[in-house]
Write a protein that holds these residues in place. Structure first.
Motif, short mmCIF file in Angstrom:
data_model
loop_
_atom_site.label_atom_id
_atom_site.label_comp_id
_atom_site.label_asym_id
_atom_site.label_seq_id
_atom_site.Cartn_x
_atom_site.Cartn_y
_atom_site.Cartn_z
N ARG A 48 0.72 -0.74 0.22
CA ARG A 48 0.00 0.22 0.59
C ARG A 48 1.01 1.12 0.44
N LEU A 49 2.00 1.73 0.36
CA LEU A 49 3.00 2.37 0.45
C LEU A 49 3.51 2.63 -1.31
N PRO A 50 3.68 4.28 -1.55
CA PRO A 50 4.00 3.81 -2.89
C PRO A 50 5.80 3.95 -2.84
N THR A 51 5.97 3.94 -3.67
CA THR A 51 7.52 3.93 -4.50
C THR A 51 7.46 4.78 -5.09
N ASP A 52 9.13 4.82 -5.05
CA ASP A 52 9.92 6.54 -5.25
C ASP A 52 9.10 7.47 -4.32
N ALA A 53 9.44 6.73 -3.02
CA ALA A 53 8.81 7.92 -1.67
C ALA A 53 10.42 8.26 -1.17
N VAL A 54 10.50 8.99 -0.36
CA VAL A 54 11.24 9.66 0.40
C VAL A 54 11.14 8.43 1.91
N TRP A 55 11.49 7.88 2.66
CA TRP A 55 11.40 6.93 3.63
C TRP A 55 12.42 8.14 4.88
N LEU A 56 11.44 8.06 6.33
CA LEU A 56 11.73 8.89 7.30
C LEU A 56 11.76 7.76 8.22
N VAL A 57 12.23 7.86 9.18
CA VAL A 57 12.77 7.01 10.31
C VAL A 57 13.20 8.30 11.78
N THR A 58 12.93 7.09 12.65
CA THR A 58 13.66 8.22 13.81
C THR A 58 15.01 7.09 13.95
N PRO A 59 15.84 8.03 15.44
CA PRO A 59 17.08 7.40 15.41
C PRO A 59 17.06 5.67 16.62
N LEU A 60 15.17 5.25 16.37
CA LEU A 60 15.58 4.22 17.04
C LEU A 60 15.24 3.33 16.42
N ARG A 61 16.27 1.85 16.65
CA ARG A 61 16.00 0.85 16.10
C ARG A 61 14.90 0.51 15.32
N ARG A 62 13.70 0.42 16.14
CA ARG A 62 12.17 -0.16 16.09
C ARG A 62 11.96 0.22 14.45
N THR A 63 11.58 1.71 14.84
CA THR A 63 11.12 2.46 13.10
C THR A 63 11.85 2.09 12.13
N ARG A 64 13.44 1.52 12.45
CA ARG A 64 14.56 1.40 11.19
C ARG A 64 14.31 -0.25 10.83
N GLU A 65 13.84 -1.13 12.27
CA GLU A 65 13.53 -2.87 12.39
C GLU A 65 12.45 -2.34 10.62
N THR A 66 11.53 -2.00 11.53
CA THR A 66 10.15 -1.95 10.61
C THR A 66 9.87 -1.77 9.30
N ALA A 67 10.52 -0.78 8.61
CA ALA A 67 10.45 0.24 7.75
C ALA A 67 11.72 -0.93 6.45
N GLN A 68 12.40 -1.50 7.36
CA GLN A 68 13.42 -2.12 6.67
C GLN A 68 12.96 -4.12 6.00
N ALA A 69 11.59 -4.45 7.35
CA ALA A 69 10.67 -5.45 7.40
C ALA A 69 9.79 -4.44 5.63
N LEU A 70 9.30 -3.30 6.00
CA LEU A 70 8.98 -2.96 4.89
C LEU A 70 8.49 -3.04 3.77
N LEU A 71 10.34 -2.35 3.52
CA LEU A 71 10.70 -2.52 2.17
C LEU A 71 10.88 -4.32 1.36
N ALA A 72 11.14 -4.76 2.62
CA ALA A 72 11.79 -6.35 2.20
C ALA A 72 10.57 -7.29 1.60
N LEU A 73 9.55 -6.46 1.65
CA LEU A 73 7.96 -7.59 1.87
C LEU A 73 7.51 -6.65 0.43
N ARG A 74 7.97 -5.56 -0.20
CA ARG A 74 7.25 -5.27 -0.95
C ARG A 74 7.47 -5.89 -2.45
N GLY A 75 8.33 -6.33 -2.61
CA GLY A 75 8.58 -6.93 -4.04
C GLY A 75 7.90 -6.07 -5.60
N ASP A 76 8.35 -5.26 -5.71
CA ASP A 76 8.51 -4.01 -6.77
C ASP A 76 9.75 -4.10 -6.86
N GLY A 77 11.11 -4.36 -6.94
CA GLY A 77 11.94 -4.04 -7.41
C GLY A 77 12.97 -3.54 -7.76
#
Length: 207
Positions: A48-77
């Motif tokens: 549901r998240l857009p391609t060609d987007a700016v991705w922001l997280v915070t310095p806390l690892r739970r946001t980075r780990e969530t973002a990495q998991a979402l990017l890995a699952l998008r499957g858009d190459g």
């Protein structure tokens, strides 16, 4: 007729996956890991998240780990994978001496009752008030909207920051912002168009 171009800057706010900690722990700005066991929820949200987007997280690892998991699952190459930009001003509220403890532990502790009498304006010992969070997040959202004008911005952040961002768009008081929900892996959508805000959706479940 001349004037400013019709430029829409689209914010996709995602609250991180649950914190991997004992139930009831006040995480605040502790750098705790994310519990990524809800693979179905992550897999439903990711496309549901857009391609060609700016991705922001915070310095806390739970946001980075969530973002990495979402990017890995998008499957858009998308190659290369978007960089994750850490924005400290989008961090969760700092709960000071209460971080790492549970709400049950704090029962009867000095200052707790006073805090709940005015939770938007009072600050925990050594921490910050939610009103301070609302102020810093509002300033950051305005700055980042100008910096990335016309782009999609995926911000994987925290409940407090998302409440503050939605409340900023609606010109709410900090007290009213606390009534907003921002559940884990839920999506909120805001558009900034020609200097004004449109609230597209708040706290949509991942599936």
């Amino acid at each position: 007729m001349t004037g400013a171009p019709f430029v829409a800057t689209r914010w996709w706010w995602v609250r991180h996956a649950p914190v991997a900690a004992a139930p009831g722990v006040i995480a605040g700005q502790l750098d705790l890991p994310a519990d990524l066991s809800d693979r179905d929820g992550l897999a439903a949200l990711a496309p549901r998240l857009p391609t060609d987007a700016v991705w922001l997280v915070t310095p806390l690892r739970r946001t980075r780990e969530t973002a990495q998991a979402l990017l890995a699952l998008r499957g858009d190459g998308e190659t290369p994978a978007p960089a994750l930009v850490a924005e400290p001003e989008l961090m969760e509220q700092h709960f000071g001496a209460w971080q790492g403890r549970t709400h049950a532990d704090l029962s009867g502790e000095p200052g707790v009752d006073r805090f709940w009498e005015a939770p938007a304006r009072a600050a925990p010992p050594g921490g910050e008030s939610f009103a301070a969070v609302a102020d810093r997040v509002g300033r950051a959202v305005d700055r980042l909207s100008a910096l990335h004008a016309g782009r999609d911005i995926v911000a994987v952040a925290h409940a407090g920051a998302i409440r503050a961002a939605v409340g900023h768009a609606l010109s709410l008081t900090p007290e009213s912002m606390l009534a907003l929900c921002a559940d884990c892996l839920h999506l909120s959508r805001l558009d900034r168009v020609a200097g004004t805000w449109r609230v597209v959706a708040v706290n949509l479940p991942p599936r």
